[in-house]
Design a protein around this motif. Sequence first.
Motif, PDB file in Angstrom:
ATOM      1  N   UNK A  36      48.068  80.896 144.104  1.00 21.11           N
ATOM      2  CA  UNK A  36      46.655  80.539 144.175  1.00 21.11           C
ATOM      3  C   UNK A  36      46.377  79.231 143.460  1.00 21.11           C
ATOM      4  N   UNK A  37      46.967  79.062 142.271  1.00 21.21           N
ATOM      5  CA  UNK A  37      46.728  77.842 141.509  1.00 21.21           C
ATOM      6  C   UNK A  37      47.347  76.631 142.189  1.00 21.21           C
ATOM      7  N   UNK A  38      48.527  76.817 142.788  1.00 17.99           N
ATOM      8  CA  UNK A  38      49.139  75.701 143.512  1.00 17.99           C
ATOM      9  C   UNK A  38      48.173  75.175 144.582  1.00 17.99           C
ATOM     10  N   UNK A  39      47.625  76.076 145.346  1.00 20.52           N
ATOM     11  CA  UNK A  39      46.748  75.666 146.436  1.00 20.52           C
ATOM     12  C   UNK A  39      45.435  75.098 145.911  1.00 20.52           C
ATOM     13  N   UNK A  40      44.835  75.759 144.941  1.00 16.86           N
ATOM     14  CA  UNK A  40      43.533  75.327 144.442  1.00 16.86           C
ATOM     15  C   UNK A  40      43.607  73.947 143.809  1.00 16.86           C
ATOM     16  N   UNK A  41      44.622  73.718 142.999  1.00 22.36           N
ATOM     17  CA  UNK A  41      44.740  72.416 142.333  1.00 22.36           C
ATOM     18  C   UNK A  41      45.068  71.324 143.344  1.00 22.36           C
ATOM     19  N   UNK A  42      45.938  71.621 144.296  1.00 17.15           N
ATOM     20  CA  UNK A  42      46.287  70.620 145.305  1.00 17.15           C
ATOM     21  C   UNK A  42      45.052  70.152 146.054  1.00 17.15           C
ATOM     22  N   UNK A  43      44.197  71.074 146.444  1.00 17.73           N
ATOM     23  CA  UNK A  43      43.026  70.709 147.221  1.00 17.73           C
ATOM     24  C   UNK A  43      41.918  70.138 146.351  1.00 17.73           C
ATOM     25  N   UNK A  44      41.952  70.410 145.047  1.00 21.24           N
ATOM     26  CA  UNK A  44      41.014  69.753 144.142  1.00 21.24           C
ATOM     27  C   UNK A  44      41.416  68.309 143.880  1.00 21.24           C
TER      28      UNK A  44
END
Length: 509
Positions: free
Chosen positions: A354-362
């Motif tokens: 979840x964090x990988x995806x959230x940070x990447x898109x942020x």
Amino acid sequence: MRPALSLCAAALVATTLGAAGSPPPHPDDPRLARFYGQRIDWGPCPASFEDSMRCGRLTVPLDYGDPARGTVDLALTRFPATGPHRLGSLVLNYGGPGGPGVSALGERIQDLGRTERYRDLAESYDLVAFDPRGVGESAPISCGGALPLKHPDSADGAALLRDTEAAQRACRARSGPVLPYVGTVNVARDLDVLRQALGERKLNYLGWSYGTRIGVVYAAQFPGRTGRMALDGVDTLSDSLADQALETARGQQRAYDAFLDWCAALPGCVFSGVTRTEANERTAALVAELDGRPLAAKGGAKFDGQDLALALENNLYGPSQWPALARGLGALVRERDPSGLLESAAPDEDNVAAAWAAVSCADYPDRGVGGDPVAFQRQLDALRPRFLAASEVFGPGELTEIAYCQGWPAPTDPTSAIHGVEGPPVLLVGGRGDPATPYPWTEQTARVLGNAVVLDHKGEGHTGFGRSRCVTQYVERFLLEGRLPHSTAVCPAEGIDAEGHETVEPPGH
């Protein structure tokens, strides 16, 4: 380690942080006084940690532009300097996005008696690690197991978008208020609050992989508060998700080629005496065969071709993993037994993915074609030949990652906005054989910083500190003595013996 084949899905919401180029927070800002005025109340750590380690919490604002929106508590740990001549605190980040720092430092300190890694640094510095916001014990975000997605078909754009949207809904439903604020710009601002709470005038920092992105963003926002900073396995700040995925597929293939060359020269290895070209062809054929007819695995699960690709990827982070990979591949090829590869093919746990995806898109403004399934299918079809040319084994899985942020509003705080950093020199370590942060990103980030000194490591694996004696010496010389090369320096490739141990010089030198 980045979660392979995990579609974005958590990426989740447009961030509401200020622009990366906006004035960074300052300790004298009255709205931030209570955060910058903190002192950490260090207490006991979990029983599994080394006895002298201490743990604590640090409170930071969700939104530095509007501190009244709420707060988040960050988990911290510290290993006090072991020697009499203390240089201050050295903050560490091991990468991700999604990697917890507290447990990682706890595990590594337990190895101090058996390895030289950290020994000299730990003598002079208090080693400090933290769980970034949204990660580990710092208000962890969750997608309830919806990430990573299980082997989506990169040929079907509409299905890929449906799976992405479903996972996004799960992430929004299960994550707390920290979710819109997990971008790297905010993590770097948290680092400055941590610096002040540690009583340090400047931040001394050692970051690996994604931790290098955090370091560069800190240096960009707080050049006057940046101390000695070494960044190993340099991440990109600005590549689109498609360009990142393509460069990563190339890096994985380069790393696999190095493994195949090592295996070919080793009697009894699964590809002993086989040319690199033929070994790659056999591997690609095996991936295709398993995708069509998966093998039965332990617990009734199926082991398919994408499981194999993921297992290969996760065993290319360093030559010390090569012997186990060779044994697992040998059992798979000769006995149709996938058991030796199952653990490394396991998906990442919920918070990491979840964090990988959230940070990447942020961090990245790339939104592809905005969630239009017809246009997305055209994009997939146009890109597929380039990804297959990069790697028939790793390309298809990497191609799915361009779906990460489809259809979401662009972030207001992308790291790509950072450029022209003016501050003290930073040491960048780039690995020519790095499968996760390919060397071109080191050159790219050096241009962004302008004042960086590059250490060109010719060896294999992801990051070099603690693995390459040469890299370790350069990093320690800078962090302990402040000495940097006058220009780009080179660390030679190490030889790899049959047990995967690296020698100081290549055979024959």
